[in-house]
Motif scaffolding. Structure first.
Motif, PDB file in Angstrom:
ATOM      1  N   ASP A  84       0.958  -1.183  -0.092  1.00 44.95           N
ATOM      2  CA  ASP A  84       0.087   0.277  -0.088  1.00 44.95           C
ATOM      3  C   ASP A  84       0.670   1.421  -0.159  1.00 44.95           C
ATOM      4  OD1 ASP A  84      -2.209  -1.270   0.088  1.00 44.95           O
ATOM      5  OD2 ASP A  84      -3.077  -0.855   2.064  1.00 44.95           O
ATOM      6  N   ARG A 126       5.425   3.781  -3.497  1.00 45.82           N
ATOM      7  CA  ARG A 126       5.119   5.045  -4.351  1.00 45.82           C
ATOM      8  C   ARG A 126       4.933   4.180  -5.727  1.00 45.82           C
ATOM      9  NH1 ARG A 126       2.921   8.637  -1.315  1.00 45.82           N
ATOM     10  NH2 ARG A 126       4.104   9.493   0.225  1.00 45.82           N
ATOM     11  N   GLN A 174       1.390   3.146  -6.214  1.00 44.92           N
ATOM     12  CA  GLN A 174       0.551   4.422  -6.363  1.00 44.92           C
ATOM     13  C   GLN A 174       0.464   5.155  -7.657  1.00 44.92           C
ATOM     14  OE1 GLN A 174       1.444   7.117  -2.956  1.00 44.92           O
ATOM     15  NE2 GLN A 174       0.789   5.295  -1.654  1.00 44.92           N
ATOM     16  N   VAL A 175       1.904   5.269  -8.115  1.00 48.49           N
ATOM     17  CA  VAL A 175       2.017   5.983  -9.664  1.00 48.49           C
ATOM     18  C   VAL A 175       1.528   4.960 -10.612  1.00 48.49           C
ATOM     19  CG1 VAL A 175       3.704   6.533 -11.332  1.00 48.49           C
ATOM     20  CG2 VAL A 175       4.043   7.181  -8.815  1.00 48.49           C
ATOM     21  N   PHE A 191      -1.048   3.151 -10.203  1.00 53.33           N
ATOM     22  CA  PHE A 191      -2.467   3.150 -10.149  1.00 53.33           C
ATOM     23  C   PHE A 191      -2.887   4.282 -10.863  1.00 53.33           C
ATOM     24  CE2 PHE A 191      -5.967   5.387  -7.638  1.00 53.33           C
ATOM     25  CZ  PHE A 191      -6.926   4.264  -7.709  1.00 53.33           C
ATOM     26  N   ALA A 192      -2.272   5.548 -10.611  1.00 53.62           N
ATOM     27  CA  ALA A 192      -2.530   6.701 -11.308  1.00 53.62           C
ATOM     28  C   ALA A 192      -2.596   6.337 -12.864  1.00 53.62           C
ATOM     29  CB  ALA A 192      -1.874   7.924 -11.063  1.00 53.62           C
ATOM     30  N   PHE A 193      -1.477   5.783 -13.332  1.00 51.99           N
ATOM     31  CA  PHE A 193      -1.431   5.696 -15.019  1.00 51.99           C
ATOM     32  C   PHE A 193      -2.599   4.632 -15.254  1.00 51.99           C
ATOM     33  CE2 PHE A 193       2.915   7.478 -14.595  1.00 51.99           C
ATOM     34  CZ  PHE A 193       2.927   8.180 -15.803  1.00 51.99           C
ATOM     35  N   ILE A 234      -5.608   4.251 -13.773  1.00 56.54           N
ATOM     36  CA  ILE A 234      -6.850   4.650 -13.933  1.00 56.54           C
ATOM     37  C   ILE A 234      -7.221   5.842 -14.984  1.00 56.54           C
ATOM     38  CG2 ILE A 234      -8.191   6.317 -12.448  1.00 56.54           C
ATOM     39  CD1 ILE A 234      -8.278   3.915 -11.368  1.00 56.54           C
ATOM     40  N   PRO A 247      -5.456   2.894   1.140  1.00 55.33           N
ATOM     41  CA  PRO A 247      -6.106   4.467   1.383  1.00 55.33           C
ATOM     42  C   PRO A 247      -5.881   5.299   0.119  1.00 55.33           C
ATOM     43  CG  PRO A 247      -4.136   3.874   2.667  1.00 55.33           C
ATOM     44  CD  PRO A 247      -4.454   2.564   2.057  1.00 55.33           C
ATOM     45  N   PHE A 248      -4.973   5.071  -0.873  1.00 53.95           N
ATOM     46  CA  PHE A 248      -4.642   5.809  -2.067  1.00 53.95           C
ATOM     47  C   PHE A 248      -6.001   5.403  -3.064  1.00 53.95           C
ATOM     48  CE2 PHE A 248      -3.196   2.731  -4.701  1.00 53.95           C
ATOM     49  CZ  PHE A 248      -2.542   1.880  -4.048  1.00 53.95           C
ATOM     50  N   ALA A 256      -9.407   6.915  -1.436  1.00 54.65           N
ATOM     51  CA  ALA A 256      -9.437   8.562  -1.713  1.00 54.65           C
ATOM     52  C   ALA A 256      -9.691   8.767  -3.073  1.00 54.65           C
ATOM     53  CB  ALA A 256      -7.872   9.042  -1.423  1.00 54.65           C
ATOM     54  N   VAL A 315      -4.622  12.319  -9.954  1.00 59.26           N
ATOM     55  CA  VAL A 315      -4.699  11.003  -9.378  1.00 59.26           C
ATOM     56  C   VAL A 315      -3.628  11.070  -8.525  1.00 59.26           C
ATOM     57  CG1 VAL A 315      -5.071   8.710  -9.549  1.00 59.26           C
ATOM     58  CG2 VAL A 315      -6.430  10.299 -11.096  1.00 59.26           C
ATOM     59  N   ALA A 369      -3.094  10.612   0.317  1.00 61.20           N
ATOM     60  CA  ALA A 369      -4.122   9.971   1.029  1.00 61.20           C
ATOM     61  C   ALA A 369      -3.110   8.521   1.788  1.00 61.20           C
ATOM     62  CB  ALA A 369      -4.975   9.075  -0.115  1.00 61.20           C
TER      63      ALA A 369
END
Lengths: 509, 147, 98, 575
Positions: free
Chosen positions: A217, A220, A223-224, A226-228, A230, A286-287, A290, D567, D574
């Motif tokens: 989780d 980073r 998370q990155v 995830f952003a790409f 999405i 959490p990311f 959010a 995002v 978050a």
């Protein structure tokens, strides 16, 4: 009944069902390429989509009770090999693909004969089958990179299909080119995301990835990724600010292509979003949670209002419906954004229902186009008098789009509102109400033009032959489904619920 | 006297070598880097070179466009056909093991991969050439005087 | 529907209301109404009424109420109408597009 | 379907008859259908042996109670069915298939809404009334009727949407969809109240009625006057009985329209305002709550359906025969339409609440409830409003249409014919009911939601009512003689519709212009400020710059990037 249906097939065939779904249209595409004319190619396409539809039912029944089918491509066991993984989430999408492609192909013969040059028809059907292959592949695969490959297969085929509209309107070429540029950006984002995920987890199998992401989780890189993912998939699905490619592509593509794409392509992209957000990542990270509120739900709400407003200002009927599609996608995104089982149920439910509505609406526009060549709302006037059967089907589906009771649109809006209320999201309910009013506005414009105005003189003279039954039948099937599933909502609600359960099952935390 | 004598002679020497090299890459794809995709491009390059030297019309006579279309379809059919064959032999889709009884040396695997790669080669060759034809067909050939 | 009608457009049953057009009808009507109103109001003094509302039991209350309501309504209508009335096609007639 | 549909809702035959009528081109058969539908519904009403909930249907996982037959709903249901029948009779000579169908579907929806046991069913029929009824306005086929119809539709649909929203909120809190007392304490109650308020034509949201009824067809206005507002009164009585705020609203609602009714030139507009005033009394009675007041409101609603329907019928007949209902162009019609004049007088008597008419029996109950509660001022205000009703409806309608001297340049009486037989029959029947239920008031009181022990024919009550009527009549005669009566003349009287038809429109236009200018000046400023920076950017990204101008994909690429950043930021903060 389910057992009786499954008993029709030998066990060996049942075991190969996921592969058959993909292989059939692929073989068909190759075959259609070398066939001489449109009609033989159409027969091939019809046959392939029939197989797809039948096996979609097979897969659905096999996964009905929450079973998961894992099919190892080439016998290489997952997670190393490519896995086709069918569960409660993608089986309904496959069903949607199968049934709507079948209906679409039936619809296509007269429509394509009218809109595509005879020389290109066999290639057109071949491209359609490639697109279908890609969509089915995206939906059934359990491997992230394989998903990218299929996504590109379907997208490239889609660009071609859209560009085929150039015979009617040269602007189809720019529309297609735009779509190509943006679609490629989306795909690139997606593959970058997948690359990051591979970097963080060391696997490409999505199920395996989910298991490994549980402990990552705070990573980073994840998370990155995830952003790409999405953003990339959001672009493919025409999520609100990234929807700009869609209206042009839908309004200039051949009628059949628009009907097919509107009811399937964005739906599949939306499915991949669900798959990634809920299954690969987890709602509990959490990311992700959010992003639900601040990105997905927020964009969904903004999209469903902004796009509906925009739809109200359109003069071209197909463009109007295209913007409406963007708005409707907002409902689905909102459903996802709610993030609970009820929310996902509502999202998937609306996905299925929206395919029914938009399929019927675009088909009806296709019928109008083949008969009178009309496209703008102004040209629709008086069609209620000259073509009552088609106009009625159009109206039923249109009312369903608004969400009038006695249509499925009401059912999915209903579930969406309940889900939002469970979460205490009053603003979302208010937004749904506003957006419904806006939808009433633009559908009202179409219906008012069709029913209340008198037909122009030339319309009565310019009439071509009778409307082929092959166009009317699939359109009416969809229109009746729009009403039928209100009174007997259990099947689709169960499908959506099963999908939500499968999506939320995810990896144990 | 044709002004391109040198080019013609050299290319006539080179083109078979290029094609053979393509096939070499293809068959190497079985157990070292290489494979149908690269091979398809190489073979297509051979034809393209021919077109550059002798003109697109000549190339179209040598490799007619309909064969290109058929080749693309045939390639996919070969690829998918291997999958169907493995079905018929009782395996999963594209499960090469079942194609040959000799499991000790993984003969089925070798056979399967080569067959599939042939399909890929055909399709890639055809599609690359189709793209080339499509673009080359748009502008007139460069007239001889401008060489 | 016979030719016996004396006047064009007059319904055979119109005789029912012929009295309203009599020359004296207006003046007589006014007198009759005023007398009737006074008589009915006067009845209160002959036979007192009961009422739930205290002040309404007062003799002549209802007559005054009716008179007051009607007169106020009619008189108030003048200034109100002056301030609120507009020409007939204010919002655009049948051919305007508002 | 847990309970097989033993009793279907009586709405069904009416709506089905409407659908059938829509598909029946043969005049005779269609008229038979329009009459048969309400009759069948009446038969179904009488077939119900005991109160209870019937016609339970399972739809989409919800239980819909389509036929709740209890003390409150049976009264309204019966009245609506009677009204539907009278309307069908009235429309016997009408040739318009659209109107026949719309009227029946609309009436059926009204019946269905009254018998709805849960909020979802209520919502469904609620919207159906809106959708079906608008065609009665559009059937006039004039541009202004079309626009009025659009406005009507918008606000009616808004009411439906609000109802649904409120219902969802309410059901969420209450845990049940049942449509019972809602009250303002429950969340969602306020939203539902607004939905009801729109249909009940509360002040400030009443314009849909006063604007559209006069624009409807002669037949349409009759049908419209019967259902929508009375349905809203029913819904209020069921959901919000005893909410104090309704008393104040009701008083305002009863007094406010008096002036408009008095000076309106269009007699159907007068009737619409007068209807609003009557509704105000009912709303106040509902706000008072208690058995007697609710009973009074119910009795008034019944009476109002009858006599308002009757008056709209007579005015519709006048419009159909004479071509206008403008008071300034009418007069002396008694010569041509004596029977219509007679029926109008019956309706007038009822609205004046002359003893032995249904209006008397109804109004007595409602107003006495206030008196008994000791709410003197409210009682006085409502009394004044009903005294004014004598003036602005009871006298004005028959006088202006039939008994005033014919106008210069007005309708030529000699060319007008008496209304056709169907209309006369319907008017006669309604007039008969107005008188019959006034004499045999027990029949009406027996149907009320509570057992009335009240006797309207006490000496005090009869004499006081007669005093009021006589005083108003005398005052009218006197002031008319003195030339102080505001004689009708053509003109548009501003009502709150001015707010949106003029002010709102003007503000919107002004806002549009201003934003336009603002943009232009902003453009200017931004241009000057940004010129240097822009030039630089242009130099740097020239190919992309031109690309993005020619092809919107460039802009989208930026959006994509922005979204990615969003995002990323969200994900960053978050965790």
């Amino acid at each position: 009944m389910i057992e009786a249906f499954l008993a029709l097939f030998p066990a060996a065939v049942l075991a190969q069902a996921p592969a058959i779904m993909v292989a059939a249209p692929m073989l068909g595409a190759a075959l259609a390429t070398v066939l001489p004319g449109g009609r033989p190619a159409w027969v091939v396409a019809l046959f392939c989509s029939l197989i797809t539809a039948v096996f979609a039912f097979v897969l659905l029944f096999q996964t009905w009770g929450g079973e998961v089918i894992s099919y190892a491509m080439g016998g290489w066991a997952p997670p190393l090999g490519i896995e086709f993984r069918i569960d409660g989430l993608n089986a309904p999408v496959l069903l949607l693909l199968g049934v709507l492609s079948l209906l679409g192909v039936i619809f296509a013969l007269p429509s394509v004969a009218d809109e595509i040059a005879p020389r290109k028809q066999s290639l057109f059907y071949a491209t359609f089958l490639v697109c279908l292959t890609g969509l089915i592949g995206v939906t059934s695969t359990g491997d992230a990179f394989n998903m990218f490959v299929f996504l590109e297969i379907s997208s490239i085929a889609t660009y071609i299909l859209v560009a085929m509209g150039a015979e009617q309107d040269r602007r189809a070429l720019t529309a297609s080119f735009n779509y190509l540029v943006l679609g490629t950006i989306g795909a690139t984002f997606f593959v970058i995301g997948v690359g990051f995920l591979y970097m963080a987890t060391g696997t490409l199998n999505m199920h395996d990835m989910a298991l490994r992401l549980v402990e990552l989780d705070d990573n980073r890189v994840v998370q990155v990724a995830f952003a790409f993912v999405i953003v990339g998939l959001g672009l493919k699905a025409a999520m609100f600010p990234l929807h700009v490619w869609l209206p042009n592509a839908y309004s200039f593509a051949p009628s059949f292509v628009t009907a097919f794409l509107a009811s399937t392509a964005t739906k599949v992209a939306f499915y991949t979003l669900i798959r990634f957000i809920f299954d690969v990542f987890s709602v509990e990270a959490p990311f992700v949670s959010a992003a639900f509120v601040w990105v997905i739900a927020a964009l969904g709400v903004i999209g469903m209002i902004a796009a509906s407003v925009q739809a109200n200002f359109q003069t071209d009927a197909r463009r109007l419906l295209a913007f409406s599609s963007v708005g409707q996608l907002g409902y689905m995104l909102l459903g996802l954004g709610i993030g609970t089982a009820a929310g996902v149920t509502a999202g998937v439910l609306h996905l299925l229902n929206h395919a029914l509505m938009k399929g019927a609406l675009f088909m009806a526009l296709g019928v109008f186009a083949i008969r009178y060549g009309v496209r703008s709302i102004n040209d629709l006037r008086g069609l209620g008098r000259t073509m009552p059967a088609t106009a009625s089907a159009f109206s039923v589906a249109g009312l369903s789009l608004v969400g009038i009771p006695m249509t499925v649109g009401f059912v999915s809006k209903w579930y969406l509102v309940s889900a939002a209320l469970d979460r205490g999201w009053w603003w979302a309910v208010a937004a749904i109400a506003v957006s419904s009013l806006l939808a009433l506005g633009y559908v009202g414009r179409l219906l008012a033009s069709i029913w209340l105005q008198s037909p122009p003189e030339r319309a009565l003279m310019a009439a071509k032959d009778r409307i082929p039954v092959m166009m009317l039948a699939p359109m009416w099937v969809l229109a009746i489904a729009n009403v039928w599933f209100f009174f007997d909502a259990t099947p689709i609600v169960e499908l959506a619920r099963g999908a939500a359960e499968a999506a939320l099952a995810g990896a144990p935390r | 006297m044709n002004p391109h004598m040198v080019l013609r002679v050299v290319s006539k020497l080179l083109i078979p070598i290029i094609i053979v090299f393509g096939l070499y890459v293809h068959f190497h794809g079985d157990y070292s880097p290489g494979g149908g995709f690269q091979a398809g491009v190489l073979v297509a390059v051979g034809v393209m070179l021919y077109a550059l030297i002798y003109g697109v019309e000549e190339a179209r006579r040598a490799v007619p466009p309909w064969t290109v279309r058929a080749g693309a379809a045939l390639g996919v059919l070969v690829f998918a056909g291997v999958g169907v064959a493995s079905w018929i032999l009782g395996g999963n889709y594209l499960e090469y093991e079942v194609l040959h009884p000799d499991t000790a040396y993984k003969a089925g695997q070798h056979l399967g991969i080569i067959l599939v790669e042939i399909g890929v080669l055909l399709t890639v060759f055809s599609v690359i050439l189709a793209i080339f034809y499509a673009f080359a067909g748009r502008a007139p050939d460069i007239p001889d005087e401008e060489w | 529907m016979s030719g016996r009608r004396r006047e064009a457009g007059t319904h055979p049953l119109a005789a029912l209301w012929a009295w309203t057009a009599a020359p004296a009808a207006r003046a007589v009507g006014l007198i009759v109404l005023v007398v009737a109103a006074l008589a009915l109001a006067g009845a209160d003094w002959l036979r007192p009424r009961e009422d739930y509302v205290g002040f309404a039991a007062a003799p002549g209350f209802y007559a005054l109420l009716g008179l007051g309501a009607a007169v106020i309504a009619m008189l108030a209508a003048w200034p109100l109408r002056r301030s609120l009335e507009r020409r007939e096609d204010y919002y655009g007639g049948d051919d305007g597009d508002e | 379907m847990n309970e097989m549909i033993a009793h279907l809702t009586p709405a069904l035959p009416v709506i089905l008859a409407g659908l059938l009528a829509a598909a029946t081109p043969w005049y005779g058969l269609r008229k038979a259908i329009t009459l048969a539908g309400p009759l069948l519904a009446a038969a179904m009403w009488f077939a119900v042996a005991a109160p209870g909930t019937y016609g339970v249907i399972e739809v989409a996982g919800h239980t819909l109670e389509t036929f709740r037959f209890d003390a409150t709903s049976r009264l309204w249901g019966l009245v609506f069915i009677i009204a539907a029948f009278l309307n069908a009779l009235y429309g016997l000579h009408g040739r318009s298939r659209l109107q026949d169908a719309a009227a029946l579907i609309y009436a059926g929806a009204g019946v269905g809404a009254v018998f709805a046991g849960d909020l979802l069913t209520l919502f469904f029929f609620w919207e159906l009334t809106a959708l079906a009824s608008v065609f009665l306005i559009w059937a006039s086929a004039t541009p202004s009727a079309y626009r009025a119809g659009l406005r009507y539709l918008v606000i009616q649909v808004l009411s439906g949407v609000l109802l649904l929203t409120g219902a969802v909120i309410h059901a969420d809190a209450a845990g049940s969809w049942r449509f019972d007392a809602i009250g303002l304490d429950s969340p969602g109650g306020a939203v539902i109240l607004i939905a009801f308020a729109i249909k009940a034509a509360f002040p400030l949201v009443h314009n849909w009625m006063t604007e559209s009824y006069p624009k409807a067809t002669p037949f349409g206005a009759v049908v419209l006057s019967a259902f929508t507002t009375k349905l809203a009164i029913y819904a209020l009585a069921r959901g919000f009985a005893g909410e104090d705020i309704l008393i104040q609203i009701g008083v305002v609602m009863a007094l406010f329209p008096v002036f408009f009714a008095l000076v309106a030139d269009d007699l159907r507009k007068t009737l619409a305002y007068s209807l609003m005033s009557q509704l105000g009394v009912m709303v106040a009675a509902i706000g008072l709550g208690g058995q007697m007041a609710i009973g009074g409101a119910a009795a008034m609603a019944v009476a109002s359906v009858l006599y308002k329907g009757l008056l709209f019928m007579t005015m519709g007949a006048v419009l159909a025969q004479a071509g206008t209902v403008q008071a300034s162009r009418l007069g002396g019609l008694w010569r041509a339409m004596p029977l219509t004049a007679l029926f109008t007088l019956a309706g007038s008597a009822a609205i004046m609440a002359v003893p032995l008419t249904v209006g008397f029996a109804g109004k007595a109950l409602a107003l006495t409830a206030f008196a008994r509660e000791g709410m003197d001022l409210v009682w006085l205000a409502l009394m004044a409003a009903s005294a004014a009703a004598v003036l602005h409806t009871g006298i004005k309608i028959p006088y202006m249409a039939f008994f005033a001297p014919p106008r210069e340049g007005g309708v030529d009486v000699s060319k007008v014919k008496e209304a056709p037989a169907g209309m006369l029959m319907a008017m006669g029947l309604a007039a008969f009911l107005c008188v019959y239920l006034g004499i045999n008031y027990g029949a009406l009181y027996d149907l009320l939601p509570y057992r009335a022990t009240y006797d309207p024919f006490s000496y005090g009550h009869v004499i006081s009512q007669l005093q009021v009527i006589a005083a108003v009549l005398a005052a009218f005669a006197l002031l008319a003689r003195l030339g102080l009566y505001p004689r009708p003349r053509p003109g548009e009287i501003l009502d709150v519709d001015w707010l949106y038809r003029r002010l709102g429109y003007g503000v919107a236009r002004w806002g549009w212009l201003m934003t336009d200018r603002l943009w232009a000046s902003m453009d200017n400023v931004v241009m000057r400020l940004g010129k240097r920076a822009a030039a630089r950017l242009h130099e740097t990204f020239s190919p992309i710059g031109t690309l993005s101008r020619d092809i919107p994909s460039g802009a989208l690429t930026i959006w994509t990037g922005a979204l990615l950043a969003l995002v990323l930021i969200v994900a960053y903060f978050a965790s």
